[in-house]
Design an enzyme around this catalytic site. Structure first.
Site, mmCIF file in Angstrom:
data_model
loop_
_atom_site.group_PDB
_atom_site.id
_atom_site.type_symbol
_atom_site.label_atom_id
_atom_site.label_comp_id
_atom_site.label_asym_id
_atom_site.label_seq_id
_atom_site.Cartn_x
_atom_site.Cartn_y
_atom_site.Cartn_z
ATOM 1 N N CYS A 140 0.831 -1.212 0.000
ATOM 2 C CA CYS A 140 0.000 0.000 0.000
ATOM 3 C C CYS A 140 0.866 1.264 0.000
ATOM 4 C CB CYS A 140 -0.955 -0.030 1.188
ATOM 5 S SG CYS A 140 -0.191 -0.492 2.758
ATOM 6 N N TYR A 141 1.808 1.367 0.932
ATOM 7 C CA TYR A 141 2.719 2.523 0.923
ATOM 8 C C TYR A 141 3.500 2.548 -0.393
ATOM 9 C CZ TYR A 141 2.708 3.783 5.964
ATOM 10 O OH TYR A 141 2.403 4.231 7.231
#
Ligand SMILES: NC(=O)c1ccc[n+]([C@@H]2O[C@H](COP(=O)([O-])OP(=O)(O)OC[C@H]3O[C@@H](n4cnc5c(N)ncnc54)[C@H](OP(=O)(O)O)[C@@H]3O)[C@@H](O)[C@H]2O)c1
Length: 326
Positions: A140-141
């Site tokens: 996600c990051y």
């Protein structure tokens, strides 16, 4: 002639009781072509995780912790070689055993898989995805940093060795494991930095993927923060550049022209602009002389996990990329 595009497909979810698995179930229930045949986990105790291995479906989504996930991928590849597997864990995102060991701090349990997986940052690897049988969904990051940085580094517009990614995530990014730092009273009204230094695993994923795509290995200072909200990631990315804000904006607009889920916006995006959507919004702003600030926002559980996983399934099977995601 390519393979025929299926009209209806069956799907199984491993780890359907976790945060990303639950989100995935919700999105798939609205997908016009997909029918979820089974979902494993404590929310569906009548189907233990292992029982899913004997169920035959067209697409398996693995929303499991790393290590566990690779073991399931190995078994599924043997048992159901014609099915598509989309792995949401970090197990298959890095290309080499050495790199995996550096960032995950232990040996990989099934290293032969590393070279077999297509990396599912859909907008960037779209050409490799149709027909793939094993897709590794990005972190996600990592998605929130790679989408804005990749075109800028590819075009040589920013100094690849002077990049600061200042990223903030809602608490669902850590999954639903029981940890003291994730208790309501620790998170609510609080704000903290974690994994300072070059420790967070997504640093390896971002640097390695950008190098693979551009030939240039960036060096990141990456600082993740825990926000007292349920979901969403906002990354402020500080770059050194001799170029104007307009030139950086044009490069991003060109690269993502026609991409349905990545949009350049004028004002810095907020979490409420992206939460519960598969969008990644980004903007570019002036920094100190010779510097610019690139902002990106996405929902960690959607574009950062389940939404991108469905987007990858759509492209792999020849469906419209946006099916079930708008
Ligand atoms: N959360 C995010 O924003 C996010 C974003 C991108 C990628 N990811 C990745 O996606 C994966 C799932 O993350 P999550 O946040 O959804 O995790 P989570 O909320 O902690 O859920 C984990 C799931 O895995 C199952 N599980 C745990 N240990 C297992 C084992 N030994 N054998 C079989 N199943 C097991 C759990 O089932 P039980 O109900 O039986 O415990 C649960 O369904 C992770 O690899 C994570 O890194 C997460």
């Amino acid at each position: 002639m390519g393979a025929a595009i299926p009209n209806r497909i069956t799907v199984g979810i491993f780890g359907g009781s976790g945060y990303s698995g639950r989100e995935l179930s919700r999105w798939l229930s609205r997908h016009p072509r997909a029918r979820v045949e089974f979902s494993t986990g404590s929310a569906a105790p009548h189907i233990p995780h292992e029982d899913g291995l004997s169920r035959r479906v067209d697409v398996y989504f693995l929303c499991l912790p790393h290590v566990t996930s690779a073991a399931y991928v190995e078994k599924l590849r043997k048992a159901q070689p014609r099915s598509l597997i989309v792995d949401l864990s970090g197990d298959l995102r890095l290309r080499t055993e050495a790199s995996y060991k550096r960032w995950y701090e232990h040996d990989h349990g099934a290293p032969a898989l590393l070279a077999q997986a297509v990396f599912g940052l859909t907008e960037v690897f779209r050409a490799d995805i149709p027909g793939a049988k094993l897709i590794s969904n990005p972190g996600c990051y990592a998605t929130s940093a790679m989408l804005p940085l990749l075109p800028l580094i590819k075009d040589g517009l920013v100094d690849s060795e002077d990049i600061i990614v200042d990223a903030k995530s809602g608490a669902s990014g850590a999954g639903r494991s029981l940890r003291e730092d994730l208790l309501f009273c620790e998170v609510e009204g609080n704000f903290s930095i974690y994994s300072q230094g070059r420790r967070h695993r997504h640093i390896g994923e971002i640097e390695e993927t950008i190098e693979r795509c551009t030939g240039v290995r960036p060096v990141l200072t990456f600082s993740p923060h825990l926000l007292p909200v349920e979901r969403g990631i906002l990354s402020a990315i500080y770059v050194r550049t001799p170029r104007s804000v307009d030139e950086l904006r044009s490069a991003l607009a060109r690269y993502y022209e026609g991409a349905p889920f990545v949009r350049l916006v004028d004002s810095a995006p907020k979490l409420k602009d992206v939460n519960h959507t598969n969008l990644c919004l980004m903007s570019v702003h002036e920094g100190a002389p010779g510097r610019a600030i690139v902002v990106s926002a996405l929902d960690n559980l959607v574009k950062g996990a389940s939404g991108q996983a469905i987007q990858n399934m759509n492209v792999a099977l020849g469906f419209d990329e946006t099916e079930g995601l708008l």
